[in-house]
Design a protein around this motif. Sequence first.
Motif, PDB file in Angstrom:
ATOM      1  N   GLY A   1       0.789  -1.225   0.000  1.00  0.00           N
ATOM      2  CA  GLY A   1       0.000   0.000   0.000  1.00  0.00           C
ATOM      3  C   GLY A   1       0.821   1.273   0.000  1.00  0.00           C
ATOM      4  N   ASP A   2       2.126   1.180   0.233  1.00  0.00           N
ATOM      5  CA  ASP A   2       2.984   2.370   0.206  1.00  0.00           C
ATOM      6  C   ASP A   2       3.171   2.836  -1.232  1.00  0.00           C
ATOM      7  OD1 ASP A   2       3.313   2.294   2.927  1.00  0.00           O
ATOM      8  OD2 ASP A   2       5.264   1.305   2.864  1.00  0.00           O
ATOM      9  N   GLU A   3       3.180   4.128  -1.428  1.00  0.00           N
ATOM     10  CA  GLU A   3       3.415   4.711  -2.751  1.00  0.00           C
ATOM     11  C   GLU A   3       4.888   5.103  -2.841  1.00  0.00           C
ATOM     12  OE1 GLU A   3       0.560   7.841  -3.204  1.00  0.00           O
ATOM     13  OE2 GLU A   3      -1.130   6.457  -3.119  1.00  0.00           O
ATOM     14  N   ILE A   4       5.545   4.642  -3.929  1.00  0.00           N
ATOM     15  CA  ILE A   4       6.996   4.817  -4.039  1.00  0.00           C
ATOM     16  C   ILE A   4       7.393   5.354  -5.405  1.00  0.00           C
ATOM     17  CG2 ILE A   4       7.548   3.008  -2.362  1.00  0.00           C
ATOM     18  CD1 ILE A   4       8.117   1.171  -4.773  1.00  0.00           C
ATOM     19  N   VAL A   5       8.648   5.798  -5.481  1.00  0.00           N
ATOM     20  CA  VAL A   5       9.290   6.211  -6.729  1.00  0.00           C
ATOM     21  C   VAL A   5      10.579   5.410  -6.843  1.00  0.00           C
ATOM     22  CG1 VAL A   5      10.340   8.119  -8.000  1.00  0.00           C
ATOM     23  CG2 VAL A   5       8.372   8.542  -6.540  1.00  0.00           C
ATOM     24  N   THR A   6      10.848   4.862  -8.034  1.00  0.00           N
ATOM     25  CA  THR A   6      12.076   4.104  -8.247  1.00  0.00           C
ATOM     26  C   THR A   6      13.144   5.002  -8.851  1.00  0.00           C
ATOM     27  OG1 THR A   6      11.499   3.385 -10.476  1.00  0.00           O
ATOM     28  CG2 THR A   6      10.746   1.998  -8.645  1.00  0.00           C
ATOM     29  N   SER A   7      14.362   4.484  -8.920  1.00  0.00           N
ATOM     30  CA  SER A   7      15.463   5.260  -9.493  1.00  0.00           C
ATOM     31  C   SER A   7      15.264   5.496 -10.988  1.00  0.00           C
ATOM     32  CB  SER A   7      16.793   4.557  -9.244  1.00  0.00           C
ATOM     33  OG  SER A   7      16.769   3.260  -9.815  1.00  0.00           O
ATOM     34  N   GLY A   8      14.445   4.685 -11.641  1.00  0.00           N
ATOM     35  CA  GLY A   8      14.152   4.881 -13.059  1.00  0.00           C
ATOM     36  C   GLY A   8      13.028   5.863 -13.300  1.00  0.00           C
ATOM     37  N   GLY A   9      12.398   6.362 -12.237  1.00  0.00           N
ATOM     38  CA  GLY A   9      11.337   7.343 -12.366  1.00  0.00           C
ATOM     39  C   GLY A   9       9.943   6.747 -12.357  1.00  0.00           C
ATOM     40  N   LEU A  10       9.824   5.437 -12.199  1.00  0.00           N
ATOM     41  CA  LEU A  10       8.510   4.808 -12.135  1.00  0.00           C
ATOM     42  C   LEU A  10       7.858   5.090 -10.791  1.00  0.00           C
ATOM     43  CD1 LEU A  10       9.322   1.303 -13.652  1.00  0.00           C
ATOM     44  CD2 LEU A  10       8.202   3.205 -14.782  1.00  0.00           C
ATOM     45  N   MET A  11       6.557   5.381 -10.838  1.00  0.00           N
ATOM     46  CA  MET A  11       5.807   5.604  -9.603  1.00  0.00           C
ATOM     47  C   MET A  11       4.698   4.568  -9.530  1.00  0.00           C
ATOM     48  SD  MET A  11       5.569   9.749  -9.242  1.00  0.00           S
ATOM     49  CE  MET A  11       4.524   9.985 -10.656  1.00  0.00           C
ATOM     50  N   GLY A  12       4.466   4.057  -8.327  1.00  0.00           N
ATOM     51  CA  GLY A  12       3.418   3.067  -8.173  1.00  0.00           C
ATOM     52  C   GLY A  12       3.183   2.736  -6.719  1.00  0.00           C
ATOM     53  N   THR A  13       2.280   1.768  -6.516  1.00  0.00           N
ATOM     54  CA  THR A  13       1.911   1.330  -5.177  1.00  0.00           C
ATOM     55  C   THR A  13       2.461  -0.069  -4.945  1.00  0.00           C
ATOM     56  OG1 THR A  13      -0.136   2.594  -5.380  1.00  0.00           O
ATOM     57  CG2 THR A  13      -0.040   0.975  -3.624  1.00  0.00           C
ATOM     58  N   VAL A  14       3.051  -0.301  -3.790  1.00  0.00           N
ATOM     59  CA  VAL A  14       3.616  -1.599  -3.451  1.00  0.00           C
ATOM     60  C   VAL A  14       2.476  -2.590  -3.260  1.00  0.00           C
ATOM     61  CG1 VAL A  14       4.981  -2.887  -1.766  1.00  0.00           C
ATOM     62  CG2 VAL A  14       5.627  -0.548  -2.361  1.00  0.00           C
ATOM     63  N   SER A  15       2.561  -3.734  -3.990  1.00  0.00           N
ATOM     64  CA  SER A  15       1.521  -4.747  -3.843  1.00  0.00           C
ATOM     65  C   SER A  15       2.032  -5.997  -3.142  1.00  0.00           C
ATOM     66  CB  SER A  15       0.929  -5.113  -5.211  1.00  0.00           C
ATOM     67  OG  SER A  15       1.935  -5.599  -6.067  1.00  0.00           O
ATOM     68  N   GLN A  16       3.327  -6.285  -3.234  1.00  0.00           N
ATOM     69  CA  GLN A  16       3.936  -7.413  -2.538  1.00  0.00           C
ATOM     70  C   GLN A  16       5.343  -7.022  -2.110  1.00  0.00           C
ATOM     71  OE1 GLN A  16       4.063 -10.679  -5.233  1.00  0.00           O
ATOM     72  NE2 GLN A  16       1.876 -11.140  -5.092  1.00  0.00           N
ATOM     73  N   VAL A  17       5.758  -7.551  -0.974  1.00  0.00           N
ATOM     74  CA  VAL A  17       7.115  -7.298  -0.485  1.00  0.00           C
ATOM     75  C   VAL A  17       7.797  -8.636  -0.261  1.00  0.00           C
ATOM     76  CG1 VAL A  17       8.513  -6.262   1.332  1.00  0.00           C
ATOM     77  CG2 VAL A  17       6.377  -5.178   0.655  1.00  0.00           C
ATOM     78  N   ALA A  18       8.958  -8.827  -0.870  1.00  0.00           N
ATOM     79  CA  ALA A  18       9.771 -10.019  -0.670  1.00  0.00           C
ATOM     80  C   ALA A  18      11.095  -9.597  -0.043  1.00  0.00           C
ATOM     81  CB  ALA A  18       9.989 -10.737  -1.998  1.00  0.00           C
ATOM     82  N   GLU A  19      12.009 -10.544   0.055  1.00  0.00           N
ATOM     83  CA  GLU A  19      13.278 -10.256   0.722  1.00  0.00           C
ATOM     84  C   GLU A  19      14.128  -9.244  -0.031  1.00  0.00           C
ATOM     85  OE1 GLU A  19      17.276 -12.667   2.087  1.00  0.00           O
ATOM     86  OE2 GLU A  19      15.399 -13.745   1.871  1.00  0.00           O
ATOM     87  N   ASN A  20      14.284  -9.441  -1.357  1.00  0.00           N
ATOM     88  CA  ASN A  20      15.160  -8.568  -2.140  1.00  0.00           C
ATOM     89  C   ASN A  20      14.429  -7.709  -3.156  1.00  0.00           C
ATOM     90  OD1 ASN A  20      17.522  -9.500  -0.902  1.00  0.00           O
ATOM     91  ND2 ASN A  20      17.569 -11.283  -2.244  1.00  0.00           N
TER      92      ASN A  20
ATOM     93  N   VAL B   1      10.566  -4.855  -8.970  1.00  0.00           N
ATOM     94  CA  VAL B   1      11.794  -4.061  -8.885  1.00  0.00           C
ATOM     95  C   VAL B   1      12.569  -4.469  -7.636  1.00  0.00           C
ATOM     96  CG1 VAL B   1      10.903  -2.069 -10.140  1.00  0.00           C
ATOM     97  CG2 VAL B   1      10.635  -2.180  -7.692  1.00  0.00           C
ATOM     98  N   GLN B   2      13.874  -4.270  -7.674  1.00  0.00           N
ATOM     99  CA  GLN B   2      14.694  -4.539  -6.507  1.00  0.00           C
ATOM    100  C   GLN B   2      14.436  -3.471  -5.462  1.00  0.00           C
ATOM    101  OE1 GLN B   2      18.713  -4.623  -7.933  1.00  0.00           O
ATOM    102  NE2 GLN B   2      18.586  -6.795  -8.445  1.00  0.00           N
ATOM    103  N   LYS B   3      14.583  -3.860  -4.211  1.00  0.00           N
ATOM    104  CA  LYS B   3      14.364  -2.896  -3.129  1.00  0.00           C
ATOM    105  C   LYS B   3      15.357  -1.744  -3.196  1.00  0.00           C
ATOM    106  CE  LYS B   3      12.145  -5.525   0.533  1.00  0.00           C
ATOM    107  NZ  LYS B   3      12.280  -5.995   1.925  1.00  0.00           N
ATOM    108  N   THR B   4      16.557  -2.023  -3.666  1.00  0.00           N
ATOM    109  CA  THR B   4      17.574  -0.964  -3.731  1.00  0.00           C
ATOM    110  C   THR B   4      17.245   0.096  -4.777  1.00  0.00           C
ATOM    111  OG1 THR B   4      18.880  -2.322  -5.241  1.00  0.00           O
ATOM    112  CG2 THR B   4      19.428  -2.452  -2.897  1.00  0.00           C
ATOM    113  N   ALA B   5      16.298  -0.199  -5.694  1.00  0.00           N
ATOM    114  CA  ALA B   5      15.915   0.776  -6.716  1.00  0.00           C
ATOM    115  C   ALA B   5      14.922   1.802  -6.187  1.00  0.00           C
ATOM    116  CB  ALA B   5      15.323   0.059  -7.922  1.00  0.00           C
ATOM    117  N   VAL B   6      14.382   1.582  -5.000  1.00  0.00           N
ATOM    118  CA  VAL B   6      13.410   2.521  -4.430  1.00  0.00           C
ATOM    119  C   VAL B   6      14.165   3.749  -3.930  1.00  0.00           C
ATOM    120  CG1 VAL B   6      11.678   2.881  -2.653  1.00  0.00           C
ATOM    121  CG2 VAL B   6      11.835   0.676  -3.804  1.00  0.00           C
ATOM    122  N   VAL B   7      13.763   4.911  -4.436  1.00  0.00           N
ATOM    123  CA  VAL B   7      14.440   6.161  -4.094  1.00  0.00           C
ATOM    124  C   VAL B   7      13.692   6.920  -3.009  1.00  0.00           C
ATOM    125  CG1 VAL B   7      15.197   8.389  -4.987  1.00  0.00           C
ATOM    126  CG2 VAL B   7      15.424   6.358  -6.383  1.00  0.00           C
ATOM    127  N   ALA B   8      12.357   6.959  -3.126  1.00  0.00           N
ATOM    128  CA  ALA B   8      11.583   7.757  -2.177  1.00  0.00           C
ATOM    129  C   ALA B   8      10.222   7.115  -1.943  1.00  0.00           C
ATOM    130  CB  ALA B   8      11.400   9.172  -2.708  1.00  0.00           C
TER     131      ALA B   8
END
Length: 108
Positions: A58-77, A91-98
């Motif tokens: 449910g968190d809204e995020i921005v990736t390093s590539g500029g994609l914006m969206g809502t988190v639907s599943q969370v895994a380890e990496n 996407v990888q967790k490390t790609a999340v910028v904000a």
Amino acid sequence: MFISNAYAQAASSTFSMDNIGGFLPIVLMFVVLYFLMIRPQQKKQKEQREMVQALSEGDEIVTSGGLMGTVSQVAENHIAMKMASGAEVYVQKTAVVAQLPKGTLEAL
């Protein structure tokens, strides 16, 4: 004939404050460098790591590539992110910028 003799200077065996005074500016530069560059960067990395670890569905995020969206599943990496078009992207967790405030993507 053409080469003059070179004589070594006697080494002083006494400890003096002049020896420490020569290193003081160098030590001072490293201290200033630490507080102006290294420490703030470490603090920023720690905040980024904590933000990524705290992601949940449910968190809204921005990736390093500029994609914006809502988190639907969370895994380890990696995470699954649902975009506005309905597509789900992994996407990888490390790609999340904000992390965006709730409701930001609905306003777009």
